[in-house]
Design a protein around this motif. Structure first.
Motif, PDB file in Angstrom:
ATOM      1  N   UNK A   1       0.791  -1.229   0.000  1.00  0.00           N
ATOM      2  CA  UNK A   1       0.000   0.000   0.000  1.00  0.00           C
ATOM      3  C   UNK A   1       0.820   1.275   0.000  1.00  0.00           C
ATOM      4  N   UNK A   2       2.147   1.159   0.017  1.00  0.00           N
ATOM      5  CA  UNK A   2       2.993   2.351  -0.032  1.00  0.00           C
ATOM      6  C   UNK A   2       3.440   2.587  -1.466  1.00  0.00           C
ATOM      7  N   UNK A   3       3.918   3.780  -1.723  1.00  0.00           N
ATOM      8  CA  UNK A   3       4.494   4.109  -3.023  1.00  0.00           C
ATOM      9  C   UNK A   3       5.863   4.720  -2.771  1.00  0.00           C
ATOM     10  N   UNK A   4       6.858   4.256  -3.510  1.00  0.00           N
ATOM     11  CA  UNK A   4       8.226   4.759  -3.369  1.00  0.00           C
ATOM     12  C   UNK A   4       8.600   5.562  -4.608  1.00  0.00           C
ATOM     13  N   UNK A   5       9.117   6.747  -4.390  1.00  0.00           N
ATOM     14  CA  UNK A   5       9.611   7.594  -5.473  1.00  0.00           C
ATOM     15  C   UNK A   5      10.694   8.500  -4.900  1.00  0.00           C
ATOM     16  N   UNK A   6      11.494   9.078  -5.781  1.00  0.00           N
ATOM     17  CA  UNK A   6      12.523  10.019  -5.362  1.00  0.00           C
ATOM     18  C   UNK A   6      13.911   9.564  -5.764  1.00  0.00           C
TER      19      UNK A   6
END
Length: 177
Positions: A95-100
């Protein structure tokens, strides 16, 4: 490096204007459809503060990596991006989203820190000492602890940087030359 950073800033401006619509293109764990997002998630950020916090280390460490040569820069960037993204994809909470760009930043950091071990060049070892003195505490980001921060992406990026240094600089030692 300036061009890559400019792309990040333009994308964050578009994201802001479109009410964070680009955030959905980050990496959602264990969703096969999100595997391609590994390639562009480093260009996306969750707001201006997130982008600003990544910009200076991305630029500084990226330029130092780029000074190793274009091919080494590209390999380090790609390996760090892919290993960081796959690690987040495999280990992040559902349910998390990783970006960067921080996974790539960790890749550049560990590449610069360990390549001197493989090359045994005093100039690269000295640079590693200086980089460690400035950015060494950042390495704590590979540990769980700060809510909302992808330690998984940081850890993967750090592993990717070490892997890139090994791939790019250890052949002489392995072949006796």
């Amino acid at each position: 490096m300036g061009g890559l950073l400019a792309v990040m800033w333009v994308l964050e401006a578009i994201d802001s204007v479109t009410l964070n619509s680009l955030d959905a293109f980050g990496i959602e764990p264990r969703q096969a459809s999100d595997l391609p997002n590994i390639l562009w998630s480093p260009f996306l950020h969750f707001g201006w503060a997130h982008l600003i916090s990544n910009s200076v280390p991305f630029l500084v460490l990226g330029v130092l990596t780029y000074l190793s040569g274009v091919a080494r820069f590209v390999v380090t960037t790609v390996v760090s991006t892919v290993v960081s993204g796959l690690t987040a994809w495999l280990l992040a909470a559902p349910g998390t989203i990783t970006a960067g760009a921080s996974g790539v930043v960790f890749g550049y950091l560990t590449y610069l820190l360990v390549r001197g071990i493989f090359t045994k060049k005093p100039s690269q070892i000295l640079l590693a000492v200086v980089v460690f003195a400035i950015y060494g505490t950042v390495l704590l980001g590979v540990l769980p602890g700060t809510p909302g921060v992808s330690w998984q992406g940081h850890l993967g990026g750090a592993v990717g940087g070490v892997l890139a240094a090994y791939l790019l600089h250890s052949k002489k030692q392995r072949h006796g030359g």
